[in-house]
Design an enzyme around this catalytic site. Structure first.
Site, PDB file in Angstrom:
ATOM      1  N   ASP A  50      -5.681  -6.854   6.014  1.00 47.36           N
ATOM      2  CA  ASP A  50      -7.000  -5.891   5.193  1.00 47.36           C
ATOM      3  C   ASP A  50      -8.048  -6.979   4.786  1.00 47.36           C
ATOM      4  O   ASP A  50      -9.139  -6.784   5.820  1.00 47.36           O
ATOM      5  CB  ASP A  50      -5.940  -5.134   4.498  1.00 47.36           C
ATOM      6  CG  ASP A  50      -7.474  -4.609   3.767  1.00 47.36           C
ATOM      7  OD1 ASP A  50      -8.300  -4.327   4.911  1.00 47.36           O
ATOM      8  OD2 ASP A  50      -6.871  -3.204   2.942  1.00 47.36           O
ATOM      9  N   ASP A 104      -2.705 -17.912   1.958  1.00 46.61           N
ATOM     10  CA  ASP A 104      -4.173 -18.925   1.736  1.00 46.61           C
ATOM     11  C   ASP A 104      -5.077 -19.907   2.131  1.00 46.61           C
ATOM     12  O   ASP A 104      -5.773 -20.130   2.259  1.00 46.61           O
ATOM     13  CB  ASP A 104      -3.570 -19.411  -0.210  1.00 46.61           C
ATOM     14  CG  ASP A 104      -2.599 -20.287  -0.505  1.00 46.61           C
ATOM     15  OD1 ASP A 104      -2.036 -19.877   0.620  1.00 46.61           O
ATOM     16  OD2 ASP A 104      -1.923 -20.861  -1.540  1.00 46.61           O
ATOM     17  N   TYR A 136       1.124  -1.285  -0.370  1.00 44.35           N
ATOM     18  CA  TYR A 136       0.238   0.414  -0.369  1.00 44.35           C
ATOM     19  C   TYR A 136       0.927   1.372   0.193  1.00 44.35           C
ATOM     20  O   TYR A 136       0.260   2.452  -0.596  1.00 44.35           O
ATOM     21  CB  TYR A 136      -0.832   0.124   1.204  1.00 44.35           C
ATOM     22  CG  TYR A 136      -1.781  -1.221   0.730  1.00 44.35           C
ATOM     23  CD1 TYR A 136      -1.947  -1.676   0.102  1.00 44.35           C
ATOM     24  CD2 TYR A 136      -2.847  -1.398   2.229  1.00 44.35           C
ATOM     25  CE1 TYR A 136      -3.335  -3.064   0.159  1.00 44.35           C
ATOM     26  CE2 TYR A 136      -4.083  -2.087   2.395  1.00 44.35           C
ATOM     27  CZ  TYR A 136      -4.648  -3.431   1.418  1.00 44.35           C
ATOM     28  OH  TYR A 136      -5.051  -3.464   0.919  1.00 44.35           O
ATOM     29  N   ASP A 161     -10.935  -8.412   7.633  1.00 41.77           N
ATOM     30  CA  ASP A 161     -12.229  -8.472   7.504  1.00 41.77           C
ATOM     31  C   ASP A 161     -12.682  -9.691   7.158  1.00 41.77           C
ATOM     32  O   ASP A 161     -13.890  -9.581   7.177  1.00 41.77           O
ATOM     33  CB  ASP A 161     -11.926  -7.950   5.228  1.00 41.77           C
ATOM     34  CG  ASP A 161     -12.360  -6.312   6.020  1.00 41.77           C
ATOM     35  OD1 ASP A 161     -12.673  -5.386   6.762  1.00 41.77           O
ATOM     36  OD2 ASP A 161     -12.783  -5.235   4.494  1.00 41.77           O
ATOM     37  N   LYS A 214       3.060 -14.911   2.395  1.00 43.12           N
ATOM     38  CA  LYS A 214       3.542 -16.784   1.449  1.00 43.12           C
ATOM     39  C   LYS A 214       5.284 -16.743   1.527  1.00 43.12           C
ATOM     40  O   LYS A 214       5.094 -15.622   0.150  1.00 43.12           O
ATOM     41  CB  LYS A 214       2.837 -15.253   0.329  1.00 43.12           C
ATOM     42  CG  LYS A 214       2.595 -16.493  -1.120  1.00 43.12           C
ATOM     43  CD  LYS A 214       1.132 -17.428  -0.405  1.00 43.12           C
ATOM     44  CE  LYS A 214       1.465 -18.221  -2.760  1.00 43.12           C
ATOM     45  NZ  LYS A 214       0.701 -19.493  -1.620  1.00 43.12           N
TER      46      LYS A 214
END
Length: 426
Positions: A308, A284, A201, A312, A252
């Protein structure tokens, strides 16, 4: 006249079990007179209602904060000698000085930028910041630097709040609201610690260009330094230590070099926390495991973009994103506290919003931002009691409960705060 000495910074105090105001702000005051007059602590809180349902939910949280603070120390007793006032109870009435400032779309409409300098300056000078929500369809087609969400990224960076704490707990009263089977959702209680000011970001280079085939391309950079990884990892280890001593680091590392470094540093730091059980999981798989067996997780630490998404996802375990608060903290200065839901422009101004995530964010403000754990507990207890009495907004409504709006459920929380017995005198 007794004085309250400066408290250690929140991140340092986290290791000691209590988060307190930053000494640089030096805004916490205690007044205690020889006549036995009740003392008080005073805090400056910047309110950023923002857009959509933000003003509605922040208004409710402001009232709850004020009432909870005023009830602290009602049964205070003091011992007085000839020379000084000796306080036998550290529970003093809490007084708030609120200052409301624009951010996001409301700031764009007012002054043409998503984060005015005055807003950032006011936030930096306060003891804590409470944010409502940012964004809306109205500004979707703005250029990137003029989007409301840019203001959110800017204030996070401006305050230096790099650690985002997002709890996700399935309350017994709302277990049937979860989309998961009851036996899967019941008892879930986890914390996502998200790195907030680094990664893709914020990484550079970023932008648009063309490739060798003269095609338009967009590109971003996922980058983390050792210091950025170490500081968020330490926060996560401390949080895990205060919970159930289990930390899962999500990355990852089988593909991304930034994740390889992440895993290496978190593993190295684990030796400093022998009482915390560390595990690693690819993102994942973590996304799948959160749905398959969420109770296996206690504390999760991960980077900005993964956090993020996963936080959620975790929010829906609870039945509604409208129930979940968050706290963003840094190494110095005020913390930023906000619900994790969006601005919901489709229901804005209709008294349909669920303010409980913002109310619980106010409780996190008290607990993690100001070290006022007793007042925070008052609010948390009031929310539970309101749910026990069957009041629900539309997002968590089910058969047999009472459907109410934003204002009414706020009023019910206030009643439950007010009904709690004052702190006992010594």
């Amino acid at each position: 006249m007794a004085s309250l000495q400066a408290n250690p910074h929140p991140l340092k105090a986290l290791a000691n079990g209590r988060r307190r105001p930053c000494p640089a702000l030096n805004r916490t005051r205690l007044r205690c007179s020889a006549s036995g007059k009740l003392g008080e602590r005073s805090y400056c809180v910047t309110l950023l209602p923002g857009d959509g349902i933000g003003p509605e939910v922040v208004a409710v949280a402001k009232d709850v904060l004020s009432l909870a603070g005023s009830l602290e120390g009602k049964s205070l007793s003091l011992k007085i000698d000839l020379l000084s006032c000796v306080c036998l109870n550290d529970k003093f009435r809490i007084k708030f000085q609120f200052k409301e400032m624009p951010i996001g779309g409301s700031a764009l409409d007012a002054v043409g930028v998503p984060l005015p300098d005055e807003t950032l300056d006011t936030a930096k000078g306060s003891d804590a910041v409470l944010l409502g929500a940012i964004g809306g369809y109205k500004w979707d087609n703005n250029e990137k630097h003029l989007k409301p969400e840019t203001g959110l990224l800017q204030i996070r960076a401006g305050l230096g709040v790099f650690a985002n704490l997002r709890p996700a707990a399935v309350l017994p009263q709302l277990v049937d609201a979860s989309t998961l089977k009851k036996e899967v959702a019941e008892g879930v209680d986890l914390m996502v610690v998200r790195e907030l000011t680094g990664g893709i970001y914020f990484g550079k280079p970023r932008g648009f260009g063309t490739n060798d085939n003269n095609e338009d391309i967009g590109f971003n950079t996922e980058v983390y330094s050792v210091s950025e990884i170490d500081r968020i990892a330490r926060v996560a280890f401390e949080v895990a230590r205060k919970r159930n001593g289990k930390l899962c680091s999500v990355d990852k590392a089988n593909v991304l070099e930034a994740s390889m470094l992440w895993r290496k540093r978190v593993t190295i730091l684990a030796s400093e926390y022998p009482d915390v059980e560390l595990s690693h999981m690819y993102v994942d798989n973590a996304a799948m495991q959160l749905i398959r067996d969420p109770k296996q997780f206690d504390t999760i630490v991960t980077n900005n973009i993964f956090g993020d998404i996963l936080s959620d996802e975790a929010s829906m375990l609870t039945g509604s994103i409208g129930m979940l608060p968050s706290a963003s903290i840094g190494e110095s200065g005020p913390g930023l506290f906000e619900p994790i839901h969006g601005s919901a422009p489709d229901i804005a101004g209709q008294d349909k919003a669920n303010p409980l995530a913002t109310v619980l964010s106010a409780a996190m403000l008290l607990k993690y931002g100001l070290g006022e754990e007793s007042a925070a507990k008052r609010i948390e207890t009031a929310v539970i009691e309101t749910l026990n009495r069957g009041f629900r907004t539309g997002d968590i409504f089910s058969s047999g409960t009472t459907l109410v709006g934003c204002k009414r459920i706020g009023e019910e929380v206030l009643k439950c705060v007010d009904s709690q017995k004052p702190a006992a005198a010594f």
